[in-house]
Scaffold this motif. Structure first.
Motif, short mmCIF file in Angstrom:
data_model
loop_
_atom_site.label_atom_id
_atom_site.label_comp_id
_atom_site.label_asym_id
_atom_site.label_seq_id
_atom_site.Cartn_x
_atom_site.Cartn_y
_atom_site.Cartn_z
N ASN A 54 0.83 -1.21 0.00
CA ASN A 54 0.00 0.00 0.00
C ASN A 54 0.86 1.26 0.00
O ASN A 54 0.51 2.27 -0.62
N ASN A 55 2.00 1.20 0.68
CA ASN A 55 2.89 2.37 0.71
C ASN A 55 3.44 2.69 -0.68
O ASN A 55 3.71 3.85 -0.99
N PRO A 77 -18.66 -6.58 -6.07
CA PRO A 77 -18.00 -5.53 -5.28
C PRO A 77 -17.13 -6.03 -4.14
O PRO A 77 -17.29 -5.66 -2.99
N TYR A 78 -16.19 -6.88 -4.49
CA TYR A 78 -15.22 -7.38 -3.52
C TYR A 78 -14.10 -6.33 -3.41
O TYR A 78 -13.62 -5.82 -4.41
N SER A 79 -13.71 -6.00 -2.20
CA SER A 79 -12.72 -4.93 -2.02
C SER A 79 -11.63 -5.35 -1.05
O SER A 79 -11.89 -6.00 -0.05
N LEU A 80 -10.41 -4.93 -1.37
CA LEU A 80 -9.29 -5.11 -0.44
C LEU A 80 -8.73 -3.76 -0.02
O LEU A 80 -7.65 -3.69 0.55
N TYR A 81 -9.46 -2.68 -0.32
CA TYR A 81 -9.01 -1.37 0.12
C TYR A 81 -9.10 -1.29 1.64
O TYR A 81 -10.12 -1.65 2.22
N PRO A 82 -8.06 -0.79 2.29
CA PRO A 82 -8.15 -0.62 3.74
C PRO A 82 -9.16 0.48 4.09
O PRO A 82 -9.35 1.42 3.31
#
Length: 149
Positions: A54-55, A77-82
């Motif tokens: 993510n960095n 709508p599967y998400s891996l966003y923090p």
């Protein structure tokens, strides 16, 4: 040259969004590498799937971005966003729900809620197939580009 940073999982519509912004179709195949084009930079899904990367997304945005577009496939709508991920960026962040041509109201609401949890500044529902939301997307892009000149 600054570019639009496109982030999303596989099948989120990154390539379609990039083609729309670029104004022409790409001949590139799906890649595990960063895809640099004149106006866009497509971040591979692996950068989102590995939290320690993510960095790198943030760094790429800071150094090379005009703004960020976080994509989410409305059909899946599967998400891996923090949570609150958009707050880590100093550039504008748009949430873009793709594949909206046949989405029910419930699926639209679910996808919108996911992007609201990320704290995107704005959310647009788009279908590159039917043209839904494309004018709104273009207006947002031009507005941000106008502020950076």
């Amino acid at each position: 040259m600054k570019r639009w940073i496109l982030v999303g999982l596989d099948d989120s519509g990154k390539r379609s969004a990039a083609d729309f912004i670029e104004g022409k179709k790409s001949s590139e195949r799906k890649s595990l590498d960063l895809v640099y084009r004149p106006k866009t930079l497509e971040i591979p899904a692996g950068y989102l799937q590995n939290p320690w990367m993510n960095n790198i997304i943030i760094m790429l945005s800071q150094n090379q971005g005009i703004g960020n577009i976080f994509l989410l496939n409305g059909e899946n709508p599967y998400s891996l966003y923090p949570p609150s991920f958009a707050k880590a960026f100093t550039k504008p962040v748009l949430g873009l729900v793709t594949n909206c041509e046949n989405l029910s109201i419930l699926k639209r609401k679910n996808a919108g809620n996911i992007l609201m949890q990320i704290l995107c500044e704005r959310i647009i529902f788009v279908s590159f197939e039917t043209g839904e939301g494309t004018e709104e997307l273009l207006k947002w892009i031009r507005g941000i580009e106008g502020k950076t000149k």
